[in-house]
Write an enzyme that holds these catalytic residues in place. Sequence first.
Site, mmCIF file in Angstrom:
data_model
loop_
_atom_site.group_PDB
_atom_site.id
_atom_site.type_symbol
_atom_site.label_atom_id
_atom_site.label_comp_id
_atom_site.label_asym_id
_atom_site.label_seq_id
_atom_site.Cartn_x
_atom_site.Cartn_y
_atom_site.Cartn_z
ATOM 1 N N LYS A 50 0.854 -1.192 0.000
ATOM 2 C CA LYS A 50 0.000 0.000 0.000
ATOM 3 C C LYS A 50 0.882 1.231 0.000
ATOM 4 C CE LYS A 50 0.891 1.212 4.483
ATOM 5 N NZ LYS A 50 1.627 2.450 4.892
ATOM 6 N N ASP A 55 -2.528 -0.722 10.844
ATOM 7 C CA ASP A 55 -2.760 -0.792 9.398
ATOM 8 C C ASP A 55 -3.479 -2.066 8.969
ATOM 9 O OD1 ASP A 55 -1.522 1.609 9.072
ATOM 10 O OD2 ASP A 55 0.277 0.824 8.096
#
Length: 283
Positions: A11, A136
């Site tokens: 990401k 996350d």
Amino acid sequence: MKRISLPSPAKLNLFLHITGQRADGYHNLQTIFQFLDVSDTLHFTLRPDPTLTLTPELAGVPHEQNLIIRAARALQQASSCSLGADIELIKILPMGGGIGGGSSNAATTLLALNVLWNLDWPLTQLAELGLTLGADVPIFIYGHTAWAEGVGEVITPLNLAEKAYLVLKPACEISTREIFSHPALTRNSSAIKVAASEAQGGRNDCESVVTELYPAVRNALSWLRQYGEAKLTGTGSCVFLPCDTRAQAQSLLSDCPFAGFVASAQNVSPTHQALRQFKESGY
């Protein structure tokens, strides 16, 4: 024996503002998470007993401390599941790069074992468990480009242009704890709205600390900024530049003095795309 293989993607944080520090030591932030089409791969084979194995073991990471095993163990215990799994990790994402490798691996493990063990937990329940492993992890559980607030767990899905990116990885690994505990870290950025972030782009509040501590990151950013608005992602060492095309990104990489890779953004996580195909196949 029943088996499932899933990608575990990288990401980017398209920006990262830190708006305060909470009493428990965690930081409130605002960010946009964007998935990339570059991934580790995890293979899971069902075991009829509760044993959990992982190959290969990562150098310097004890077995029970690896986020993959921690995620599997947490799900096993929370669900009272008596099954196990043999897990194989094909690792290509750099560690300490700020592109979510460990969190992505943990989330992929929860998603895969939820299917392999026939638990049928909803994503909200998996994300709640994932949050105990790392801030996350929930975004990888939900699997869609998103605006995130809180410590990263308050998520609003977004659909953004799926751009090409050049991502550089200087030769250093950076600890999230080191950056978030640094006294020079900006912790009082003003909160903004989603529309403002899309219009203004935002910044990464960790950049000044990271580039002061790690000259290699500063040098990589300087090189990229010859060609556009480059940024640091997360609290790691990776830096990125949006490009008009993959061909443009590849051309820049071919002349680049730093290691890196070319990727395309994806609004839907590659993990979820593969998981949907797996379920549609009738496994």
